[in-house]
Enzyme design. Structure first.
Site, mmCIF file in Angstrom:
data_model
loop_
_atom_site.group_PDB
_atom_site.id
_atom_site.type_symbol
_atom_site.label_atom_id
_atom_site.label_comp_id
_atom_site.label_asym_id
_atom_site.label_seq_id
_atom_site.Cartn_x
_atom_site.Cartn_y
_atom_site.Cartn_z
ATOM 1 N N TRP A 42 0.836 -1.204 0.000
ATOM 2 C CA TRP A 42 0.000 0.000 0.000
ATOM 3 C C TRP A 42 0.869 1.251 0.000
ATOM 4 O O TRP A 42 0.681 2.159 -0.807
ATOM 5 C CB TRP A 42 -0.935 0.023 1.217
ATOM 6 C CG TRP A 42 -1.822 1.233 1.204
ATOM 7 C CD1 TRP A 42 -3.059 1.310 0.647
ATOM 8 C CD2 TRP A 42 -1.537 2.534 1.725
ATOM 9 N NE1 TRP A 42 -3.562 2.591 0.794
ATOM 10 C CE2 TRP A 42 -2.641 3.363 1.458
ATOM 11 C CE3 TRP A 42 -0.456 3.089 2.386
ATOM 12 C CZ2 TRP A 42 -2.693 4.706 1.831
ATOM 13 C CZ3 TRP A 42 -0.509 4.429 2.758
ATOM 14 C CH2 TRP A 42 -1.618 5.214 2.480
ATOM 15 N N TYR A 46 1.371 4.088 -2.919
ATOM 16 C CA TYR A 46 1.044 5.478 -2.604
ATOM 17 C C TYR A 46 2.231 6.391 -2.898
ATOM 18 O O TYR A 46 2.079 7.465 -3.472
ATOM 19 C CB TYR A 46 0.613 5.607 -1.140
ATOM 20 C CG TYR A 46 -0.017 6.942 -0.845
ATOM 21 C CD1 TYR A 46 -1.351 7.169 -1.152
ATOM 22 C CD2 TYR A 46 0.721 7.978 -0.293
ATOM 23 C CE1 TYR A 46 -1.940 8.400 -0.898
ATOM 24 C CE2 TYR A 46 0.141 9.205 -0.034
ATOM 25 C CZ TYR A 46 -1.190 9.411 -0.345
ATOM 26 O OH TYR A 46 -1.755 10.630 -0.102
ATOM 27 N N ASP A 62 -6.441 -0.273 -0.225
ATOM 28 C CA ASP A 62 -6.852 0.910 0.530
ATOM 29 C C ASP A 62 -8.319 0.811 0.926
ATOM 30 O O ASP A 62 -9.192 0.542 0.083
ATOM 31 C CB ASP A 62 -6.620 2.160 -0.313
ATOM 32 C CG ASP A 62 -6.976 3.414 0.445
ATOM 33 O OD1 ASP A 62 -6.151 3.848 1.269
ATOM 34 O OD2 ASP A 62 -8.073 3.952 0.218
#
Length: 103
Positions: A42, A46, A62
């Site tokens: 994640w 990002y 997410d």
């Protein structure tokens, strides 16, 4: 040294590194970032999306994205989210930002 100049001197190498990473495939960026302690998929996606401005980075696990696609049957799993997001390639980061922005 004035604050403004110090910030610019600090940002220049960061922008340079970001420019270099744009030439590296997304899979390699994610793999390299995930090798760092404390960085998972994640966070890597990002960082690739925001820091390296990769238009195809997509943090599929997410919670906000999963909630955005929730139906009366429930939320999709992260694996199902990846399958759904395949249709949005190579612009999945824009789709993520759009899903985060919706009420």
């Amino acid at each position: 040294m004035p604050e403004k100049r110090r910030c610019r001197l600090w940002l220049w190498p960061c922008k340079r590194v970001a420019w270099l990473f744009r030439r590296i495939p997304l899979d390699s960026i994610i793999k390299n970032l995930c090798e760092l302690p404390g960085i998972g998929p994640w966070t890597a996606h990002y960082i690739a999306m925001r820091g390296y401005r990769d238009p195809d980075a997509f943090p599929h696990s997410d919670l906000g994205l999963l909630r955005a696609l929730e139906t009366e049957n429930g939320r999709p799993s992260p694996a199902a989210m990846l399958m759904i997001a395949e249709a949005w390639r190579p612009w999945r980061a824009y789709a993520a930002m759009r899903l985060w922005a919706q009420p």
